[in-house]
Scaffold this motif. Structure first.
Motif, short mmCIF file in Angstrom:
data_model
loop_
_atom_site.label_atom_id
_atom_site.label_comp_id
_atom_site.label_asym_id
_atom_site.label_seq_id
_atom_site.Cartn_x
_atom_site.Cartn_y
_atom_site.Cartn_z
N LEU A 286 0.73 -1.32 0.04
CA LEU A 286 -0.05 0.02 -0.08
C LEU A 286 1.04 1.25 -0.03
N ILE A 287 1.94 1.05 0.96
CA ILE A 287 2.99 2.55 0.69
C ILE A 287 3.60 2.43 -0.50
N LYS A 288 4.05 1.48 -1.06
CA LYS A 288 4.67 1.47 -2.42
C LYS A 288 3.87 2.08 -3.43
N LEU A 289 2.44 2.02 -3.36
CA LEU A 289 1.40 2.50 -4.49
C LEU A 289 1.20 4.04 -4.35
N LEU A 290 2.04 4.72 -3.41
CA LEU A 290 1.84 6.17 -3.27
C LEU A 290 2.55 6.88 -4.41
N PRO A 291 1.76 7.70 -5.12
CA PRO A 291 0.57 8.61 -4.54
C PRO A 291 -0.74 8.02 -4.91
N ASP A 292 -0.58 6.71 -5.60
CA ASP A 292 -1.90 6.02 -5.81
C ASP A 292 -2.70 5.32 -4.63
N ALA A 293 -3.58 4.74 -5.03
CA ALA A 293 -4.45 4.00 -3.97
C ALA A 293 -5.23 2.96 -4.37
N PRO A 294 -5.44 1.70 -3.83
CA PRO A 294 -6.31 0.68 -4.40
C PRO A 294 -7.76 1.13 -4.65
#
Length: 261
Positions: free
Chosen positions: A166-174
């Motif tokens: 989830l942190i690696k997705l930053l700045p996106d989000a699921p």
């Protein structure tokens, strides 16, 4: 004398993982205001709001909730099922979810099941469930385990993997804000005890199977079946969830050798 600023004040925060919880159901029943003060993150969100206002950074909040927001009336709960907790701990955690949803848009709520894992590097205030089971079986102490309360017990490393992604997705989000986070199996505490006995080679003579109705007054209501569907998290986040038998090989590696002799 000039006061030194705390470390958190030196820079902005991009993500916060909120694991803080008063998770002892009996204590939550005794003092709901204390349970709410710990479990509802109003002060944390106030700090995030201040950061957004002063530094123009809106952090991702990963909030760890619980399967006990469900009432336990059936198996395989989904994120869209009605939440109706039957004890004070579950109510305080549901109140926390509602507070997070109302006051912070950039959030992910993870409804965790019973968490197990290896002994932590630093001592904790109460025995961990798996370690308690292994010790009791090794010493041959007759111990009661519930056979009719079911959960989706989850390996702590799987929780870490989900949060890391989830942190690696930053700045996106699921796509969703709320996810069930349990293991891939529906397990009772009796199932767990028997799995530990098999893995460690201790035998099952010390295991006593009991029902929840035989436990008397525990000081709180305990949901019978809060096993969860985890399809949403497996579909939307590229992680795998570890079966108990595989996790035991990592948690008690020396026991594999001992059991084989």
């Amino acid at each position: 004398m000039r006061r030194r600023r705390p470390a958190w004040a030196l820079g902005s925060v991009d993500a916060v993982i909120n694991c803080a919880a008063l998770s002892q159901p009996a204590l939550c029943e005794q003092d709901y205001q204390l349970a709410r003060a710990v479990n509802v993150p109003d002060k944390l969100i106030a700090a995030l709001v201040r950061q957004r206002r002063t530094r123009h950074v809106e952090a991702l909040l990963v909030h760890i909730s619980t399967d006990q927001v469900y009432d336990g009336s059936h198996a395989d709960w989904t994120e869209t099922d009605r939440t109706a907790p039957i004890n004070a701990y579950g109510r305080s955690k549901l109140e926390a979810e509602q507070y997070v949803r109302t006051h912070w848009e950039r959030r992910i709520i993870l409804r965790s099941s019973l968490i197990y894992g290896p002994q932590p590097p630093h001592p904790v205030g109460r025995p961990l469930f798996l370690q308690f089971v292994e010790e009791a079986l090794r010493e041959g102490r007759p111990t009661r385990f519930l056979e009719d309360e079911f959960r989706s017990a989850v390996y702590v490393k799987d929780i870490c993997a989900v949060v890391s992604h989830l942190i690696k997705l930053l700045p996106d989000a699921p796509p969703h804000h709320t996810y069930n986070l349990g293991g891939p199996e529906r397990l009772s505490r009796l199932d767990v005890a028997r799995a530990v006995a098999r893995h460690c080679g201790h035998g099952e003579k010390a295991i006593e199977a009991v029902t929840s109705s035989s436990m008397g007054d525990r000081g709180y209501n305990s949901p019978l079946d809060i096993s969860m569907h985890v399809d949403r998290i497996l579909t939307e986040i590229p992680v795998s969830l570890t079966p108990l038998s595989e996790a035991l090989k990592e948690i008690f590696p020396a026991k594999v050798v001992a059991a084989a002799k």
